[in-house]
Write a protein that holds these residues in place. Structure first.
Motif, PDB file in Angstrom:
ATOM      1  N   ALA A 112      53.099   5.820  49.943  1.00  0.00           N
ATOM      2  CA  ALA A 112      52.874   7.293  49.551  1.00  0.00           C
ATOM      3  C   ALA A 112      54.235   7.922  48.664  1.00  0.00           C
ATOM      4  N   LEU A 113      55.437   7.394  49.059  1.00  0.00           N
ATOM      5  CA  LEU A 113      56.702   7.842  48.184  1.00  0.00           C
ATOM      6  C   LEU A 113      56.346   7.183  46.617  1.00  0.00           C
ATOM      7  N   TYR A 114      55.947   5.988  46.543  1.00  0.00           N
ATOM      8  CA  TYR A 114      55.594   5.571  45.432  1.00  0.00           C
ATOM      9  C   TYR A 114      54.474   6.319  44.425  1.00  0.00           C
ATOM     10  N   LEU A 115      53.481   6.898  45.321  1.00  0.00           N
ATOM     11  CA  LEU A 115      52.663   7.922  44.596  1.00  0.00           C
ATOM     12  C   LEU A 115      53.457   8.958  44.079  1.00  0.00           C
ATOM     13  N   GLU A 116      53.830   9.455  45.199  1.00  0.00           N
ATOM     14  CA  GLU A 116      54.811  10.672  44.829  1.00  0.00           C
ATOM     15  C   GLU A 116      55.565  10.565  43.345  1.00  0.00           C
ATOM     16  N   LEU A 117      56.218   9.717  43.631  1.00  0.00           N
ATOM     17  CA  LEU A 117      57.153   9.452  42.317  1.00  0.00           C
ATOM     18  C   LEU A 117      56.377   9.446  41.285  1.00  0.00           C
ATOM     19  N   LEU A 118      55.303   8.606  41.095  1.00  0.00           N
ATOM     20  CA  LEU A 118      54.314   8.469  39.965  1.00  0.00           C
ATOM     21  C   LEU A 118      53.616   9.524  39.485  1.00  0.00           C
ATOM     22  N   GLN A 119      52.805  10.266  40.683  1.00  0.00           N
ATOM     23  CA  GLN A 119      51.846  11.419  40.155  1.00  0.00           C
ATOM     24  C   GLN A 119      52.709  12.682  39.998  1.00  0.00           C
ATOM     25  N   GLU A 120      53.665  13.015  40.817  1.00  0.00           N
ATOM     26  CA  GLU A 120      54.276  14.504  40.782  1.00  0.00           C
ATOM     27  C   GLU A 120      55.509  14.252  39.893  1.00  0.00           C
ATOM     28  N   HIS A 121      56.156  13.322  39.936  1.00  0.00           N
ATOM     29  CA  HIS A 121      57.474  13.207  39.055  1.00  0.00           C
ATOM     30  C   HIS A 121      57.397  12.467  37.560  1.00  0.00           C
ATOM     31  N   GLY A 122      56.308  11.533  37.335  1.00  0.00           N
ATOM     32  CA  GLY A 122      56.154  10.802  36.331  1.00  0.00           C
ATOM     33  C   GLY A 122      56.901   9.690  36.203  1.00  0.00           C
TER      34      GLY A 122
ATOM     35  N   GLU B 278      64.191   4.550  23.915  1.00  0.00           N
ATOM     36  CA  GLU B 278      65.489   5.357  24.124  1.00  0.00           C
ATOM     37  C   GLU B 278      65.166   6.571  24.900  1.00  0.00           C
ATOM     38  N   ASP B 279      64.283   7.450  24.273  1.00  0.00           N
ATOM     39  CA  ASP B 279      63.716   8.871  24.376  1.00  0.00           C
ATOM     40  C   ASP B 279      63.122   8.590  26.047  1.00  0.00           C
ATOM     41  N   GLU B 280      62.223   7.895  26.249  1.00  0.00           N
ATOM     42  CA  GLU B 280      61.438   7.702  27.508  1.00  0.00           C
ATOM     43  C   GLU B 280      62.726   7.348  28.618  1.00  0.00           C
ATOM     44  N   PHE B 281      63.495   6.332  28.322  1.00  0.00           N
ATOM     45  CA  PHE B 281      64.615   6.219  29.037  1.00  0.00           C
ATOM     46  C   PHE B 281      65.485   7.273  29.572  1.00  0.00           C
ATOM     47  N   GLN B 282      65.920   8.152  28.616  1.00  0.00           N
ATOM     48  CA  GLN B 282      66.542   9.394  28.952  1.00  0.00           C
ATOM     49  C   GLN B 282      65.770  10.499  29.741  1.00  0.00           C
ATOM     50  N   VAL B 283      64.431  10.464  29.703  1.00  0.00           N
ATOM     51  CA  VAL B 283      63.380  11.231  30.365  1.00  0.00           C
ATOM     52  C   VAL B 283      63.468  10.838  31.900  1.00  0.00           C
ATOM     53  N   ALA B 284      63.300   9.392  31.876  1.00  0.00           N
ATOM     54  CA  ALA B 284      63.467   8.806  33.079  1.00  0.00           C
ATOM     55  C   ALA B 284      64.503   9.400  34.196  1.00  0.00           C
ATOM     56  N   LEU B 285      65.896   9.090  33.435  1.00  0.00           N
ATOM     57  CA  LEU B 285      66.827   9.497  34.091  1.00  0.00           C
ATOM     58  C   LEU B 285      67.009  10.911  34.712  1.00  0.00           C
TER      59      LEU B 285
ATOM     60  N   SER C 203      65.876  15.486  38.765  1.00  0.00           N
ATOM     61  CA  SER C 203      65.088  16.520  39.227  1.00  0.00           C
ATOM     62  C   SER C 203      64.336  16.057  40.461  1.00  0.00           C
ATOM     63  N   PHE C 204      63.902  14.848  40.755  1.00  0.00           N
ATOM     64  CA  PHE C 204      63.160  14.266  41.956  1.00  0.00           C
ATOM     65  C   PHE C 204      64.382  14.361  43.041  1.00  0.00           C
ATOM     66  N   VAL C 205      65.374  14.027  42.974  1.00  0.00           N
ATOM     67  CA  VAL C 205      66.746  13.924  44.008  1.00  0.00           C
ATOM     68  C   VAL C 205      66.745  15.169  44.435  1.00  0.00           C
ATOM     69  N   LYS C 206      67.008  16.251  43.423  1.00  0.00           N
ATOM     70  CA  LYS C 206      67.607  17.701  43.878  1.00  0.00           C
ATOM     71  C   LYS C 206      66.331  18.438  44.515  1.00  0.00           C
ATOM     72  N   SER C 207      65.039  18.125  44.001  1.00  0.00           N
ATOM     73  CA  SER C 207      63.878  18.763  44.505  1.00  0.00           C
ATOM     74  C   SER C 207      63.587  18.211  46.185  1.00  0.00           C
ATOM     75  N   LYS C 208      63.935  16.952  46.274  1.00  0.00           N
ATOM     76  CA  LYS C 208      63.756  16.189  47.736  1.00  0.00           C
ATOM     77  C   LYS C 208      64.751  16.791  48.696  1.00  0.00           C
ATOM     78  N   ARG C 209      66.059  17.250  48.246  1.00  0.00           N
ATOM     79  CA  ARG C 209      67.301  17.534  48.967  1.00  0.00           C
ATOM     80  C   ARG C 209      67.375  18.962  48.998  1.00  0.00           C
ATOM     81  N   GLY C 210      66.371  19.813  48.252  1.00  0.00           N
ATOM     82  CA  GLY C 210      66.405  21.136  48.165  1.00  0.00           C
ATOM     83  C   GLY C 210      67.557  21.692  47.458  1.00  0.00           C
ATOM     84  N   GLU C 211      68.146  21.186  46.598  1.00  0.00           N
ATOM     85  CA  GLU C 211      69.217  21.712  45.860  1.00  0.00           C
ATOM     86  C   GLU C 211      68.822  22.550  44.659  1.00  0.00           C
TER      87      GLU C 211
END
Length: 129
Positions: free
Chosen positions: A73-83, A109-116, A121-129
């Motif tokens: 479920a977390l894998y799919l959330e990371l993939l589908q909702e956060h790319g 390099e561009d894709e790598f920076q997007v991933a970071l 963004s993922f962590v902030k959204s999950k922690r409500g920051e």
């Protein structure tokens, strides 16, 4: 391989791997995600256990099947909702659910920076920051 193009290629590749690994580590430290890294390699392990969905009954230990479902479920959330496409740890025989393998060499390099940025963004959204 005495001083030829191959030596230069290997040195350049090693420097890029070292730099990218350092950038991933810095990003994870910045957002407070535990990680494991080796001396050399193409990936590192991230501990996303805090983001695993809670158990339905919320009590007791999860069965192996429940652990796999939570990680999926977390894998799919990371993939589908956060790319974000990471390798789930259980598929690599990790002992606990919630560890994901980040292969930091398989992107431009561009894709790598997007991933970071997406990790942040993922962590902030999950922690409500």
């Amino acid at each position: 391989l005495n001083g030829g193009w191959a030596d230069e290629f290997l040195m350049e590749s090693q420097e890029q791997l070292k730099r990218r690994c350092g950038e991933v580590e810095q990003c994870l430290e910045e957002v407070g995600i535990p990680f494991l890294t080796g001396e050399a390699g193409l990936f590192l392990w991230m501990d996303f256990q805090e983001f695993l969905p809670v158990l339905v009954d919320g009590e007791g230990e999860a069965s192996a099947e429940e652990q796999a479902q939570r990680e999926r479920a977390l894998y799919l959330e990371l993939l589908q909702e956060h790319g974000l496409l990471f390798t789930p740890g259980l598929s690599m025989k990790a002992e606990l659910p919630g560890f994901f393998r980040f292969v930091f060499t398989a992107a431009t390099e561009d894709e790598f920076q997007v991933a970071l940025n997406r990790i942040r963004s993922f962590v902030k959204s999950k922690r409500g920051e």
